[in-house]
Design an enzyme around this catalytic site. Structure first.
Site, PDB file in Angstrom:
ATOM      1  N   LYS A 253       5.424  -2.889  13.239  1.00 47.38           N
ATOM      2  CA  LYS A 253       6.646  -2.289  13.796  1.00 47.38           C
ATOM      3  C   LYS A 253       6.398  -0.901  14.376  1.00 47.38           C
ATOM      4  O   LYS A 253       6.786  -0.620  15.505  1.00 47.38           O
ATOM      5  CB  LYS A 253       7.747  -2.195  12.728  1.00 47.38           C
ATOM      6  CG  LYS A 253       8.209  -3.509  12.170  1.00 47.38           C
ATOM      7  CD  LYS A 253       9.402  -3.335  11.238  1.00 47.38           C
ATOM      8  CE  LYS A 253       9.079  -2.547   9.975  1.00 47.38           C
ATOM      9  NZ  LYS A 253       8.208  -3.260   9.017  1.00 47.38           N
TER      10      LYS A 253
ATOM     11  N   ARG B 258      17.736  -2.218   6.536  1.00 43.96           N
ATOM     12  CA  ARG B 258      16.873  -2.938   5.615  1.00 43.96           C
ATOM     13  C   ARG B 258      17.674  -3.687   4.560  1.00 43.96           C
ATOM     14  O   ARG B 258      17.097  -4.388   3.733  1.00 43.96           O
ATOM     15  CB  ARG B 258      15.992  -1.921   4.897  1.00 43.96           C
ATOM     16  CG  ARG B 258      14.523  -1.990   5.246  1.00 43.96           C
ATOM     17  CD  ARG B 258      13.861  -0.894   4.443  1.00 43.96           C
ATOM     18  NE  ARG B 258      12.455  -1.034   4.301  1.00 43.96           N
ATOM     19  CZ  ARG B 258      11.555  -0.493   5.115  1.00 43.96           C
ATOM     20  NH1 ARG B 258      11.933   0.169   6.170  1.00 43.96           N
ATOM     21  NH2 ARG B 258      10.282  -0.618   4.865  1.00 43.96           N
TER      22      ARG B 258
ATOM     23  N   ARG C 163      -5.006   0.161   6.858  1.00 45.62           N
ATOM     24  CA  ARG C 163      -4.283   1.081   7.734  1.00 45.62           C
ATOM     25  C   ARG C 163      -4.620   2.540   7.430  1.00 45.62           C
ATOM     26  O   ARG C 163      -4.746   2.932   6.282  1.00 45.62           O
ATOM     27  CB  ARG C 163      -2.777   0.861   7.543  1.00 45.62           C
ATOM     28  CG  ARG C 163      -1.925   1.891   8.269  1.00 45.62           C
ATOM     29  CD  ARG C 163      -0.551   1.388   8.525  1.00 45.62           C
ATOM     30  NE  ARG C 163       0.251   1.305   7.314  1.00 45.62           N
ATOM     31  CZ  ARG C 163       1.510   0.854   7.321  1.00 45.62           C
ATOM     32  NH1 ARG C 163       2.063   0.447   8.435  1.00 45.62           N
ATOM     33  NH2 ARG C 163       2.187   0.798   6.195  1.00 45.62           N
TER      34      ARG C 163
ATOM     35  N   ARG D 274      -1.813   5.905   3.451  1.00 46.56           N
ATOM     36  CA  ARG D 274      -0.505   6.087   2.824  1.00 46.56           C
ATOM     37  C   ARG D 274      -0.550   5.688   1.359  1.00 46.56           C
ATOM     38  O   ARG D 274      -1.160   4.694   0.994  1.00 46.56           O
ATOM     39  CB  ARG D 274       0.530   5.216   3.537  1.00 46.56           C
ATOM     40  CG  ARG D 274       1.162   5.905   4.716  1.00 46.56           C
ATOM     41  CD  ARG D 274       1.988   4.976   5.551  1.00 46.56           C
ATOM     42  NE  ARG D 274       2.955   4.174   4.807  1.00 46.56           N
ATOM     43  CZ  ARG D 274       3.850   3.387   5.391  1.00 46.56           C
ATOM     44  NH1 ARG D 274       3.911   3.311   6.705  1.00 46.56           N
ATOM     45  NH2 ARG D 274       4.692   2.677   4.671  1.00 46.56           N
TER      46      ARG D 274
ATOM     47  N   ARG E 232       6.529  -4.006  -2.058  1.00 43.04           N
ATOM     48  CA  ARG E 232       7.220  -3.873  -0.763  1.00 43.04           C
ATOM     49  C   ARG E 232       7.492  -5.236  -0.155  1.00 43.04           C
ATOM     50  O   ARG E 232       8.555  -5.462   0.442  1.00 43.04           O
ATOM     51  CB  ARG E 232       6.377  -3.023   0.201  1.00 43.04           C
ATOM     52  CG  ARG E 232       6.451  -1.534  -0.133  1.00 43.04           C
ATOM     53  CD  ARG E 232       5.296  -0.763   0.438  1.00 43.04           C
ATOM     54  NE  ARG E 232       5.256  -0.793   1.882  1.00 43.04           N
ATOM     55  CZ  ARG E 232       4.138  -0.625   2.591  1.00 43.04           C
ATOM     56  NH1 ARG E 232       2.979  -0.448   1.986  1.00 43.04           N
ATOM     57  NH2 ARG E 232       4.192  -0.649   3.896  1.00 43.04           N
TER      58      ARG E 232
END
Ligand code: ADP
Ligand code: ZN
Length: 217
Positions: free
Chosen positions: A13, A88, A122, A155, A166
């Site tokens: 996203k 969300r 990531r 992160r 998540r």
């Protein structure tokens, strides 16, 4: 143009939204980025949000929606925006409905094995927020941002147990929004079946679908 970019964590996203925003000349509002920034600055809001972020849970709706309202009424959003990470929950979607009319939802679908691979590899730039991937979207120089030379970091919520949480939260609270929007808004479905597809290709496909839906002038 007012768009929502929707999909599981790790669907890309943020990566696509920033490129698409650039192409369309509209701003990206990423609630995740906003919270991370507040946490870094150790503001009041950041202190409230920190525990939710580090456990992979959602920040309570009232907090998120207040912030979002400010952002979408800000000056840089007057030509439109892409929402990344909001809504969300159904409650957030209802709140958004009351604030503004959305033109379309871009819905990304990605197989779960790709999600986990993407998230665990990531890396993000400390300075400008650009997103890299150690396997698929490598920085030219290890640990250094291509755009601004800033330092790359991982992160805190991109660790295996938080990733699992998540994904659970996404399935139970966010995925149902597809049903919510199904009869209300055009949903542009974008399938990412391989982690090797370069972001430009996906962005081009999104633009094509926006055009087909008569949303580009
Ligand atoms: P991702 O989509 O990759 O999981 P985000 O950067 O969008 O990551 O969000 C990171 C975290 O920020 C979430 O796990 C959650 O704690 C918080 N957050 C972001 N957006 C919202 C939102 N709309 N409502 C509640 N919490 C949010
Ligand atoms: Zn950078």
């Amino acid at each position: 143009m007012r768009l929502i970019i929707f999909g599981p964590p790790g669907a890309g996203k943020g990566t696509y939204a920033s490129r698409l925003g650039h192409e369309l000349g509209i701003t990206v509002v990423s609630t995740g980025d906003i919270f991370r920034q507040e946490v870094r600055r150790n503001t009041n809001l950041g202190r409230k949000a920190a525990e939710f972020l580090s456990s992979g849970e959602l920040v309570p709706d009232q907090i998120v929606t207040g912030i979002l309202a400010k952002k979408i009424h800000a000056d840089d959003a007057k030509h439109g925006f892409i929402l990344d990470g909001y809504p969300r929950t159904i409650e957030q979607a209802r709140a958004l409905d009351k604030m503004v009319k959305i033109d379309a939802v871009i819905r990304l679908t990605v197989p779960e094995r790709i999600i986990v691979e993407r998230l665990s590899n990531r890396r993000v730039c400390k300075k400008c927020g650009a997103i890299f991937n150690l396997k698929y979207l490598k920085p030219k120089e290890p640990g250094v941002c291509d755009n601004c030379g800033g330092e790359l970091f991982q992160r805190g919520d991109d660790l295996p147990q938080v990733i699992r949480e998540r994904l659970k939260v996404y399935e139970s609270q966010t995925q149902p929004l597809v049903e919510y929007y199904k009869d209300e808004l055009p949903i542009l479905n974008i399938k990412c079946s391989s982690a090797r597809i370069p972001p430009e290709i996906i962005v081009r496909e999104i633009l094509r679908k926006l055009q087909k839906a008569n949303l580009l002038v």
